[in-house]
Design an enzyme around this catalytic site. Structure first.
Site, short mmCIF file in Angstrom:
data_model
loop_
_atom_site.label_atom_id
_atom_site.label_comp_id
_atom_site.label_asym_id
_atom_site.label_seq_id
_atom_site.Cartn_x
_atom_site.Cartn_y
_atom_site.Cartn_z
CG ASP A 159 -2.38 -1.14 1.02
OD1 ASP A 159 -1.79 -1.93 0.56
OD2 ASP A 159 -3.20 -1.09 1.87
CE LYS A 222 -5.64 1.79 2.55
NZ LYS A 222 -4.18 1.23 2.65
CE LYS A 258 -6.93 -1.56 2.48
NZ LYS A 258 -5.56 -2.34 2.90
#
Lengths: 322, 286
Positions: A159, A222, A258
């Site tokens: 991430d 995300k 996400k």
């Protein structure tokens, strides 16, 4: 149709005829249509009133559990806490075998090895936040080293955060090059690109950042680090889902989404699932393409699951503290 | 000058310090003892009960961690506020129970006195209920009462204010959070009490009030895993048996209907009902 998240072809930008120069990126991103803010908010408000009950609710809860990236990103994290989190990720409800495992455990770089060790032999993946999370304020070489160390320690997913300062000042090619470089450092690990929408000010910026990340090779986009308020919201997620939908239409590539941070209740999670279903369709209703970045959400999902299976309300004494 | 239009009252629930209508949208008519319409009251559903328990659970850590002295002060202030609204409570008790003004006044003042009495016990009951135990070794051995958690109270059906205060005050004095189901046929004094609580210093969520049917809401509270104890004062024999059975699933503390005369001295029975006794060993000279 079989849907799997594709490894980023390096030429997805080229496919669209978008060059990677500052001028090309700027021209492309600023030609994207503006987001109708009122319309987006009205749309999510309308979808949020959908009533999901009984068997559909049971399905949604289990799906949401399978989509959770169980996250701990505190300065006070210890190997013991990560071990406990991994045990919970493998078997969220020790009183009920039928509760599925979560998708992944998300930790800081230095705890990846611990998580890997405790998740051995399970389907649960290890995600690591890297690239000078959460601010992203470090040189590219430091951020790449951060990434490659996490991959070497066994992370399945990375991430990364974008440099919001660069994005907001219009230095799109810097952000683009960062993502491309980190993607290369990831190797086979999946790359999730955190836009930190709470710092992007407008929905138009969220749309542009989404496209920028996808063009540069992100596997997932995300919303947030969880360190900034507001974190994930439904309208922001709607904008990102629309970007993902349009990107698929334009390139054929399928990108995951996400939302992370601030999703604490089953009711919230189900609203997101409804939004996914209504925006991009049920192709995305799989942990491979939609995740929740959350920690306390899992407990609420388990409480609601216990309510459905036992017929009486459960309580916080019956799940773990964190 | 035109005739003034009545301001009709719709009694609301009291959950987490707010006064919502029932999630179900239902209401029922509250009549006085002669059957004349007085007001509409919210008819609480199981989801209102669920929300009330969530609120109580959230309020519990802070309330139970407050010093006993502070809890006593906060409860005493509630009595101060009650004192200023005696007339309203007297008229509501009269309408509900059909008693004379004199008896209604007696009931209201007794209720306020009882509230003060329990407020005073807040920082004293531990000395009485707890103990220092003799042990055969070089240890201090103490037993101290700690609040059990969230207590569901089915308020007495026959005593609209005094019965309610007699069941609620001890729960609060010992540091618990409460979810109360008001007397079905005479909920208005209870609703007015929550309006007093909302303007007192009792933190939001420590007291939550549901108006409606104990038969409908009771089983959900009795089986609820986040409820630690239940007072069945307002349940009839049949309901009490059902609820005891439901409560057994999560090993709740249950106080069966006592059918007591609320006017008599309550003693410490209720105050020591909603606590867990913790015993600690402490080495001497260690």
């Amino acid at each position: 149709m079989q849907v799997t998240p594709s490894l980023a072809p390096p030429d997805s930008a080229a496919l669209l005829g978008v060059g990677s120069s500052q001028t090309d990126l700027r021209r492309f991103l600023h030609s994207l249509p503006g987001v109708d803010q009122v319309g987006a908010e009205a749309r999510v408000a309308a979808l949020g009133t959908r009533s999901i009950k009984t068997t559909a609710k049971a399905y949604a809860i289990d799906l949401a559990i399978r989509m959770v990236d169980l996250t701990t990103l505190e300065g006070s994290d210890t190997p013991g806490k990560v071990a406990a989190l991994c045990a919970k990720a493998r078997r969220p409800d020790p009183t009920d075998n039928s509760a599925p495992s979560v998708a992944a455990v998300c930790v800081y770089n230095d705890l990846v090895g611990i998580a890997r060790q405790h998740l051995a032999g399970s389907e649960v993946r290890v995600a690591a936040v890297a690239t000078a999370f959460p601010s992203g304020r470090a040189s590219r070489s430091v951020r790449l080293l951060d990434t490659s160390e996490a991959v070497a320690a066994g992370a399945d997913e990375i991430d990364m955060v974008i440099d919001r300062g660069a994005f907001l000042s219009g230095a799109y090619s810097k952000v683009f090059d960062d993502v491309v470089a980190v993607k290369a450092a990831c190797g086979t690990a999946h790359l999730k690109v955190i836009l930190e929408t709470g710092e992007l000010q407008t929905y138009d910026n969220v749309r542009r950042a989404s496209w920028l990340a996808m063009l540069a090779g992100a596997d997932f986009i995300k919303t947030s680090t969880g360190k900034i308020a507001p974190a994930a919201t439904l309208p922001v997620t709607l904008v990102m889902l629309e970007a993902v939908r349009d990107f698929r239409a334009a390139t054929g590539r399928i990108i995951g989404v996400k939302p992370a941070g601030g999703i604490r209740t089953t009711k919230d999670a189900i609203k997101y699932l409804v939004l996914v279903n209504e925006t991009v369709g049920d192709d995305w209703l799989t942990p491979a393409l939609f995740r929740f970045g959350a920690s306390s959400l899992l407990n609420d999902l388990l409480l609601q699951r216990q309510k459905l299976s036992t017929g009486h309300y459960s309580g916080p004494d019956y799940v773990t503290l964190d | 000058m035109s005739e003034r239009i009545d301001v009709r009252r719709t009694a609301k629930l009291f959950i987490a310090g707010a006064f919502p209508r029932s999630e179900s949208g239902r209401t029922y008519e509250v009549n006085d003892h002669l059957g004349a319409f007085v007001a509409n009251a919210a008819l609480a559903s199981r989801k209102d009960a669920r929300d009330a328990v969530v609120a109580a659970r959230a309020a519990f850590p802070k309330w139970s961690a407050a010093t006993a002295y502070n809890r006593g002060q906060v409860l005493y202030r509630v009595a101060e506020l009650l004192e200023g609204r005696v007339e309203q409570f007297v008229s509501e008790v009269r309408a509900a129970e059909g008693v004379t003004a004199k008896r209604a006044t007696a009931q209201v003042t007794a209720a306020i006195d009882r509230w003060v009495w329990y407020a005073g016990w807040a920082d004293k009951y531990a000395q009485v209920v707890g103990s220092s135990n003799p042990v055969a070794g070089p240890y201090f051995n103490f037993s101290v009462p700690e609040p059990t958690g969230v207590v569901a109270i089915l308020a007495p059906q026959e005593s609209s204010l005094l019965g309610l205060v007699s069941t609620l005050a001890p729960v609060l004095a010992s540091g618990n959070a409460a979810v109360v189901v008001a007397a079905r046929l005479m909920p208005l004094p209870a609703v007015s009490l929550t309006e007093v609580l909302a303007t007192s210093d009792v933190p939001a969520g420590v007291v939550n009030l549901l108006t409606g049917s104990a038969d409908e809401i009771g089983p959900w509270l009795a089986s609820h895993a986040a409820v630690n104890a239940i007072d069945l004062a307002g349940a009839d024999e049949d309901l009490a048996i059902i609820l005891e059975r439901e409560a057994a699933g999560t090993l709740k503390r249950v106080l069966r209907p006592t059918r007591e005369d609320w006017k008599t001295d309550p003693g410490l029975q209720r105050l020591s009902q909603w606590v867990e006794i913790k015993t600690v060993w402490h080495p001497i000279g260690g």
